[in-house]
Write a protein that holds these residues in place. Structure first.
Motif, PDB file in Angstrom:
ATOM      1  N   THR A 166      67.095 -22.175 -26.185  1.00 20.39           N
ATOM      2  CA  THR A 166      66.525 -23.508 -25.949  1.00 20.39           C
ATOM      3  C   THR A 166      65.726 -23.574 -24.648  1.00 20.39           C
ATOM      4  OG1 THR A 166      68.614 -24.195 -24.914  1.00 20.39           O
ATOM      5  CG2 THR A 166      68.334 -24.674 -27.261  1.00 20.39           C
ATOM      6  N   ASP A 167      65.442 -22.453 -24.062  1.00 24.03           N
ATOM      7  CA  ASP A 167      64.589 -22.430 -22.880  1.00 24.03           C
ATOM      8  C   ASP A 167      63.165 -22.820 -23.288  1.00 24.03           C
ATOM      9  OD1 ASP A 167      63.282 -22.004 -20.525  1.00 24.03           O
ATOM     10  OD2 ASP A 167      63.896 -19.921 -20.294  1.00 24.03           O
ATOM     11  N   PRO A 168      62.548 -23.787 -22.645  1.00 18.05           N
ATOM     12  CA  PRO A 168      61.191 -24.200 -23.029  1.00 18.05           C
ATOM     13  C   PRO A 168      60.192 -23.052 -23.047  1.00 18.05           C
ATOM     14  CG  PRO A 168      62.139 -25.810 -21.533  1.00 18.05           C
ATOM     15  CD  PRO A 168      63.098 -24.660 -21.591  1.00 18.05           C
ATOM     16  N   ASP A 169      60.359 -22.079 -22.165  1.00 21.68           N
ATOM     17  CA  ASP A 169      59.449 -20.935 -22.181  1.00 21.68           C
ATOM     18  C   ASP A 169      59.610 -20.117 -23.461  1.00 21.68           C
ATOM     19  OD1 ASP A 169      58.479 -21.663 -19.695  1.00 21.68           O
ATOM     20  OD2 ASP A 169      59.947 -20.418 -18.616  1.00 21.68           O
ATOM     21  N   GLU A 170      60.839 -20.011 -23.955  1.00 22.20           N
ATOM     22  CA  GLU A 170      61.071 -19.297 -25.212  1.00 22.20           C
ATOM     23  C   GLU A 170      60.568 -20.110 -26.405  1.00 22.20           C
ATOM     24  OE1 GLU A 170      62.254 -16.252 -25.689  1.00 22.20           O
ATOM     25  OE2 GLU A 170      62.434 -15.890 -23.537  1.00 22.20           O
ATOM     26  N   VAL A 171      60.719 -21.415 -26.333  1.00 25.34           N
ATOM     27  CA  VAL A 171      60.273 -22.265 -27.443  1.00 25.34           C
ATOM     28  C   VAL A 171      58.750 -22.227 -27.568  1.00 25.34           C
ATOM     29  CG1 VAL A 171      60.198 -24.639 -28.302  1.00 25.34           C
ATOM     30  CG2 VAL A 171      62.294 -23.736 -27.281  1.00 25.34           C
ATOM     31  N   ARG A 172      58.046 -22.154 -26.456  1.00 26.24           N
ATOM     32  CA  ARG A 172      56.578 -22.115 -26.503  1.00 26.24           C
ATOM     33  C   ARG A 172      56.064 -20.859 -27.206  1.00 26.24           C
ATOM     34  NH1 ARG A 172      54.560 -23.101 -20.510  1.00 26.24           N
ATOM     35  NH2 ARG A 172      56.414 -21.821 -20.094  1.00 26.24           N
ATOM     36  N   LEU A 173      56.872 -19.786 -27.162  1.00 21.85           N
ATOM     37  CA  LEU A 173      56.465 -18.565 -27.846  1.00 21.85           C
ATOM     38  C   LEU A 173      56.488 -18.722 -29.368  1.00 21.85           C
ATOM     39  CD1 LEU A 173      58.345 -15.900 -25.687  1.00 21.85           C
ATOM     40  CD2 LEU A 173      55.943 -16.613 -25.522  1.00 21.85           C
ATOM     41  N   LEU A 174      57.192 -19.725 -29.856  1.00 19.25           N
ATOM     42  CA  LEU A 174      57.247 -19.963 -31.299  1.00 19.25           C
ATOM     43  C   LEU A 174      56.032 -20.740 -31.800  1.00 19.25           C
ATOM     44  CD1 LEU A 174      61.004 -21.067 -31.585  1.00 19.25           C
ATOM     45  CD2 LEU A 174      60.053 -18.779 -31.968  1.00 19.25           C
ATOM     46  N   ILE A 175      55.326 -21.419 -30.922  1.00 15.60           N
ATOM     47  CA  ILE A 175      54.209 -22.282 -31.309  1.00 15.60           C
ATOM     48  C   ILE A 175      52.940 -21.440 -31.414  1.00 15.60           C
ATOM     49  CG2 ILE A 175      52.874 -24.314 -30.680  1.00 15.60           C
ATOM     50  CD1 ILE A 175      55.298 -25.301 -29.111  1.00 15.60           C
ATOM     51  N   SER A 176      52.291 -21.547 -32.542  1.00 12.30           N
ATOM     52  CA  SER A 176      51.079 -20.749 -32.789  1.00 12.30           C
ATOM     53  C   SER A 176      49.950 -21.124 -31.850  1.00 12.30           C
ATOM     54  CB  SER A 176      50.629 -20.921 -34.243  1.00 12.30           C
ATOM     55  OG  SER A 176      51.645 -20.506 -35.133  1.00 12.30           O
ATOM     56  N   ALA A 177      49.812 -22.403 -31.543  1.00 12.81           N
ATOM     57  CA  ALA A 177      48.714 -22.847 -30.681  1.00 12.81           C
ATOM     58  C   ALA A 177      48.840 -22.305 -29.267  1.00 12.81           C
ATOM     59  CB  ALA A 177      48.649 -24.369 -30.663  1.00 12.81           C
ATOM     60  N   CYS A 178      50.093 -22.027 -28.835  1.00 12.02           N
ATOM     61  CA  CYS A 178      50.286 -21.525 -27.479  1.00 12.02           C
ATOM     62  C   CYS A 178      49.876 -20.067 -27.333  1.00 12.02           C
ATOM     63  CB  CYS A 178      51.742 -21.701 -27.064  1.00 12.02           C
ATOM     64  SG  CYS A 178      52.278 -23.430 -26.986  1.00 12.02           S
ATOM     65  N   LYS A 179      49.661 -19.387 -28.449  1.00 13.97           N
ATOM     66  CA  LYS A 179      49.217 -17.994 -28.391  1.00 13.97           C
ATOM     67  C   LYS A 179      47.722 -17.883 -28.131  1.00 13.97           C
ATOM     68  CE  LYS A 179      52.920 -16.663 -31.569  1.00 13.97           C
ATOM     69  NZ  LYS A 179      53.261 -16.067 -32.896  1.00 13.97           N
ATOM     70  N   ASP A 180      47.026 -18.990 -28.264  1.00 17.53           N
ATOM     71  CA  ASP A 180      45.587 -19.025 -27.984  1.00 17.53           C
ATOM     72  C   ASP A 180      45.389 -19.402 -26.522  1.00 17.53           C
ATOM     73  OD1 ASP A 180      42.861 -19.256 -27.923  1.00 17.53           O
ATOM     74  OD2 ASP A 180      42.722 -20.608 -29.650  1.00 17.53           O
TER      75      ASP A 180
END
Length: 283
Positions: A166-180
């Motif tokens: 549940t670390d926000p940094d880990e959750v952001r890795l799941l979001i496709s838009a954050c990979k751009d």
């Protein structure tokens, strides 16, 4: 003075002032704190996705999770930053087994310690009848102390994994838009872990209480009372041996003439009394 005599002299509620009853009260109080802080937990985190197209951005994506921490069933929606399209994502991990095991131990130990306290107060005679009550109490105390150690250790490890998942940094890795790299993602709110940290502390405190109470319960069993009588029996044997020792000395004196009782009234020619008499006759 054992617990039974103390209760008879001071009343049944006096057991709450003794270590056996006082620790039982602490056990069910600490068990309440353990399952309340774990079973009643609700966590929340928020992340933001800032797209190049401002209209598609979502700057506050709220993610709620709670006991029993089946995170793989917790879903949230995040923008794809491609028009108004969105995607549904799930957190990773299922930690319900460790959490439910911990809470189950807390509930059962609470019920047992509460029942044991009632028995100590109102059914003391039944508890000590045929020594069955103390023996059952001793076995259950040993089992629950071991279960608290296992459950607290497993829950502490599971909690560490929940914090990572549940670390926000880990959750952001799941979001496709954050990979751009053209989009910007960030954390808005992190979960608060004080309640779950407290549950782990109370878990190990419960283990200390139950493990420490093993000795006081063992003192009420027939096993401890049997070992306590053994030194008395040994001392009685030794006392019997010492009382027979003067008789044996007297017997040796009569047979071989080595004792003081066998020499009385029979002076030898080599004795101080017989020596001067023989010398005077020769003169």
């Amino acid at each position: 003075m054992d617990t039974a005599n103390q209760l008879a002299s001071a009343g049944t509620f006096h057991v709450l002032k003794l270590p056996l009853g006082f620790i039982r009260v602490l056990e069910w109080l600490f068990a309440i704190f353990a399952f309340a802080t774990c079973g009643g937990f609700t966590g929340q985190l928020r992340v933001s996705v800032d797209c190049m197209e401002r209209a598609a951005s979502n700057l506050s994506i709220r993610i709620d999770f709670t006991y029993p921490f089946r995170l793989d069933e917790v879903s949230f929606e995040a923008p794809l930053c491609e028009g108004m399209m969105r995607e549904r994502l799930y957190l990773t991990g299922d930690y319900s087994s460790s959490a439910e095991f911990f809470v189950t131990i807390a509930v059962f130990t609470f019920l047992y310690s509460l029942m044991a306290t009632v028995v100590y107060i109102f059914f003391q005679n039944k508890y000590r009848e045929n020594n069955r009550g103390p023996l059952v109490d001793f076995i259950v105390t040993v089992v629950f102390s071991f279960m608290w150690l296992i459950g607290s250790s497993a829950w502490a490890k599971a909690l560490a994994d929940v914090k990572v998942a549940t670390d926000p940094d880990e959750v952001r890795l799941l979001i496709s838009a954050c990979k751009d790299e053209t989009n910007r993602c960030g954390s808005v709110l992190e979960p608060r872990w004080s309640g779950l940290n407290t549950s782990v502390v109370f878990g190990f405190l419960n283990f200390v209480l139950w493990a420490g109470n093993i000795w006081f319960v063992f003192k009420e069993t027939g096993w401890h009372k049997g070992t306590a009588r053994q030194p008395d029996g040994v001392s009685q044997k030794q006392a019997g041996t010492f009382t027979q020792q003067p008789y044996l000395q007297g017997s040796l004196g009569q047979q071989g003439g080595y004792g003081a009782q066998g020499d009385i009234g029979q002076p030898s020619e080599y004795s101080p009394v017989g020596g001067p008499t023989a010398y005077s006759n020769q003169m």
